[in-house]
Design a protein around this motif. Structure first.
Motif, PDB file in Angstrom:
ATOM      1  N   ASP A 122       0.824  -1.202   0.000  1.00 39.83           N
ATOM      2  CA  ASP A 122       0.000   0.000   0.000  1.00 39.83           C
ATOM      3  C   ASP A 122       0.862   1.258   0.000  1.00 39.83           C
ATOM      4  O   ASP A 122       1.744   1.426   0.849  1.00 39.83           O
ATOM      5  CB  ASP A 122      -0.919   0.009   1.225  1.00 39.83           C
ATOM      6  CG  ASP A 122      -1.948   1.117   1.154  1.00 39.83           C
ATOM      7  OD1 ASP A 122      -2.998   0.896   0.537  1.00 39.83           O
ATOM      8  OD2 ASP A 122      -1.684   2.203   1.707  1.00 39.83           O
ATOM      9  N   VAL A 180       0.062   4.389   0.652  1.00 39.44           N
ATOM     10  CA  VAL A 180      -0.165   5.289   1.781  1.00 39.44           C
ATOM     11  C   VAL A 180       0.603   4.805   3.008  1.00 39.44           C
ATOM     12  O   VAL A 180       1.234   5.595   3.721  1.00 39.44           O
ATOM     13  CB  VAL A 180      -1.668   5.427   2.092  1.00 39.44           C
ATOM     14  CG1 VAL A 180      -1.888   6.266   3.344  1.00 39.44           C
ATOM     15  CG2 VAL A 180      -2.406   6.038   0.914  1.00 39.44           C
ATOM     16  N   ALA A 188       3.533   6.893   4.822  1.00 39.45           N
ATOM     17  CA  ALA A 188       3.252   7.356   6.187  1.00 39.45           C
ATOM     18  C   ALA A 188       4.278   6.899   7.211  1.00 39.45           C
ATOM     19  O   ALA A 188       4.321   7.446   8.325  1.00 39.45           O
ATOM     20  CB  ALA A 188       1.864   6.878   6.616  1.00 39.45           C
ATOM     21  N   ARG A 228      -8.010   2.705   7.802  1.00 36.42           N
ATOM     22  CA  ARG A 228      -8.764   2.999   6.571  1.00 36.42           C
ATOM     23  C   ARG A 228     -10.216   2.595   6.767  1.00 36.42           C
ATOM     24  O   ARG A 228     -10.516   1.552   7.363  1.00 36.42           O
ATOM     25  CB  ARG A 228      -8.148   2.236   5.399  1.00 36.42           C
ATOM     26  CG  ARG A 228      -8.861   2.399   4.055  1.00 36.42           C
ATOM     27  CD  ARG A 228      -7.973   1.907   2.923  1.00 36.42           C
ATOM     28  NE  ARG A 228      -6.764   2.728   2.849  1.00 36.42           N
ATOM     29  CZ  ARG A 228      -5.654   2.359   2.205  1.00 36.42           C
ATOM     30  NH1 ARG A 228      -5.598   1.198   1.591  1.00 36.42           N
ATOM     31  NH2 ARG A 228      -4.611   3.169   2.176  1.00 36.42           N
ATOM     32  N   TYR A 284      -5.744  13.321   1.339  1.00 39.61           N
ATOM     33  CA  TYR A 284      -5.269  13.144  -0.029  1.00 39.61           C
ATOM     34  C   TYR A 284      -6.406  12.721  -0.954  1.00 39.61           C
ATOM     35  O   TYR A 284      -6.236  12.692  -2.182  1.00 39.61           O
ATOM     36  CB  TYR A 284      -4.113  12.129  -0.089  1.00 39.61           C
ATOM     37  CG  TYR A 284      -4.511  10.700   0.172  1.00 39.61           C
ATOM     38  CD1 TYR A 284      -4.767   9.818  -0.875  1.00 39.61           C
ATOM     39  CD2 TYR A 284      -4.614  10.215   1.468  1.00 39.61           C
ATOM     40  CE1 TYR A 284      -5.130   8.503  -0.644  1.00 39.61           C
ATOM     41  CE2 TYR A 284      -4.963   8.903   1.714  1.00 39.61           C
ATOM     42  CZ  TYR A 284      -5.225   8.053   0.656  1.00 39.61           C
ATOM     43  OH  TYR A 284      -5.586   6.750   0.901  1.00 39.61           O
ATOM     44  N   ASP A 315      -8.532   7.534   4.888  1.00 36.76           N
ATOM     45  CA  ASP A 315      -7.544   7.155   5.894  1.00 36.76           C
ATOM     46  C   ASP A 315      -7.445   8.217   6.991  1.00 36.76           C
ATOM     47  O   ASP A 315      -7.740   9.386   6.759  1.00 36.76           O
ATOM     48  CB  ASP A 315      -6.156   6.979   5.265  1.00 36.76           C
ATOM     49  CG  ASP A 315      -6.124   5.874   4.232  1.00 36.76           C
ATOM     50  OD1 ASP A 315      -6.954   4.949   4.329  1.00 36.76           O
ATOM     51  OD2 ASP A 315      -5.278   5.939   3.326  1.00 36.76           O
ATOM     52  N   THR A 374       1.535  12.317   0.776  1.00 41.90           N
ATOM     53  CA  THR A 374       0.566  11.596  -0.049  1.00 41.90           C
ATOM     54  C   THR A 374      -0.022  12.443  -1.167  1.00 41.90           C
ATOM     55  O   THR A 374      -0.969  12.042  -1.821  1.00 41.90           O
ATOM     56  CB  THR A 374      -0.596  11.074   0.827  1.00 41.90           C
ATOM     57  OG1 THR A 374      -1.226  12.204   1.489  1.00 41.90           O
ATOM     58  CG2 THR A 374      -0.095  10.092   1.881  1.00 41.90           C
ATOM     59  N   LEU A 398      -0.552  10.739  -4.559  1.00 44.63           N
ATOM     60  CA  LEU A 398      -1.219   9.426  -4.584  1.00 44.63           C
ATOM     61  C   LEU A 398      -2.645   9.540  -5.090  1.00 44.63           C
ATOM     62  O   LEU A 398      -3.270  10.564  -4.952  1.00 44.63           O
ATOM     63  CB  LEU A 398      -1.183   8.816  -3.181  1.00 44.63           C
ATOM     64  CG  LEU A 398       0.205   8.570  -2.585  1.00 44.63           C
ATOM     65  CD1 LEU A 398       0.065   7.924  -1.212  1.00 44.63           C
ATOM     66  CD2 LEU A 398       1.054   7.716  -3.510  1.00 44.63           C
TER      67      LEU A 398
END
Length: 257
Positions: free
Chosen positions: A87, A89, A93, A112, A214, A220, A254, A257
């Motif tokens: 993933d 994100v 992160a 999420r 984002y 999220d 992010t 993304l």
């Protein structure tokens, strides 16, 4: 309907049943009898048994030595791990989660939204002896967590009404169980930019959460969980400031993304 269409429909039905079975086991840890599984999913006993045996052979379901009880298999773990590992994100992160953990010394979560729940994608454990324990993959109701409320605050009121029932399940005596009262709270979350779980999910534990913007609406959020026994006004203000700083860093991390 042609024979080919019929076969295609049968394959889709089988796929749906397979997913439903795996979700049943994922939501109920431990081993379960064939009768208990059949009562829960409602499939014919003979076809359920054959599907379970196939999943056992493939490693998606495990069975005990007599072959009478069933539970989730190791291949489900491999797929879940690959989701988190791949993933974007979660990868973006990581530095911010590490810094937030160091700054607050408390337990940090990245989660999420998934339907009416939030799913934990990453955690950083508190440095203190008294601390909450959370594992990646845990699911909690969206309305009872700071993470979930931070995400819901980016939804419109009508979107929240479409997503959630009028009466919400209670996890503690502090959980908001009325959808309209929750929506009123979400208005305040939008104004403040931060959501708070006032022991609504676990007694003795307060959480603070911010959404990562984002996407609109957000999917999220990141949070900080603190035992109320250790939460002073000064510590609370520090945590809120650290979360706002983390939100800004995550927004930058992010943005593509």
């Amino acid at each position: 309907m042609t024979a080919g269409d019929s076969g295609g429909g049968a394959r889709v039905k089988s796929a749906v049943r397979t997913v439903e079975l795996l979700e049943y086991f994922a939501g109920r840890p431990g081993m379960h009898s064939l009768a208990a599984v059949q009562e829960a999913v409602g499939y014919p006993k003979s076809s359920l048994y054959m599907l379970l045996r196939t999943l056992v052979e493939l490693g998606w379901v495990e069975t005990d030595t007599p072959g009478t009880r069933y539970g989730i298999g190791v291949r489900a773990l491999l797929v879940g791990t690959s989701y988190v590992d791949g993933d974007e994100v979660v990868a973006a992160a990581r530095p911010t989660l590490d810094r937030l953990s160091d700054d607050t010394t408390e337990t940090i979560h990245l989660a999420r939204i998934d339907g009416t729940n939030v799913v934990y994608l990453a955690t950083r454990q508190s440095q203190h002896h008294l601390r909450p324990f959370t594992r990646v993959g845990r699911r909690l109701p969206v309305h009872s967590t700071a993470l979930g409320k931070a995400i819901l605050a980016t939804y419109s009121d009508e979107q929240v009404r479409t997503l959630l029932p009028e009466t919400l399940p209670s996890l503690t005596g502090n959980t908001a169980t009325d959808r309209e009262k929750l929506i009123a709270e979400l208005h305040r979350v939008r104004e403040q930019g931060l959501a708070v779980d006032h022991e609504e999910n676990t007694l003795g534990l307060r959480c603070f959460g911010v959404a990562i913007p984002y996407r609109t609406p957000a999917r999220d959020a990141v949070s900080c969980s603190v035992p109320v026994a250790r939460l002073t006004p000064a510590h609370e203000q520090m945590i809120k400031g650290a979360l706002f700083d983390a939100r800004d860093r995550l927004t930058m991390a992010t943005r593509r993304l």
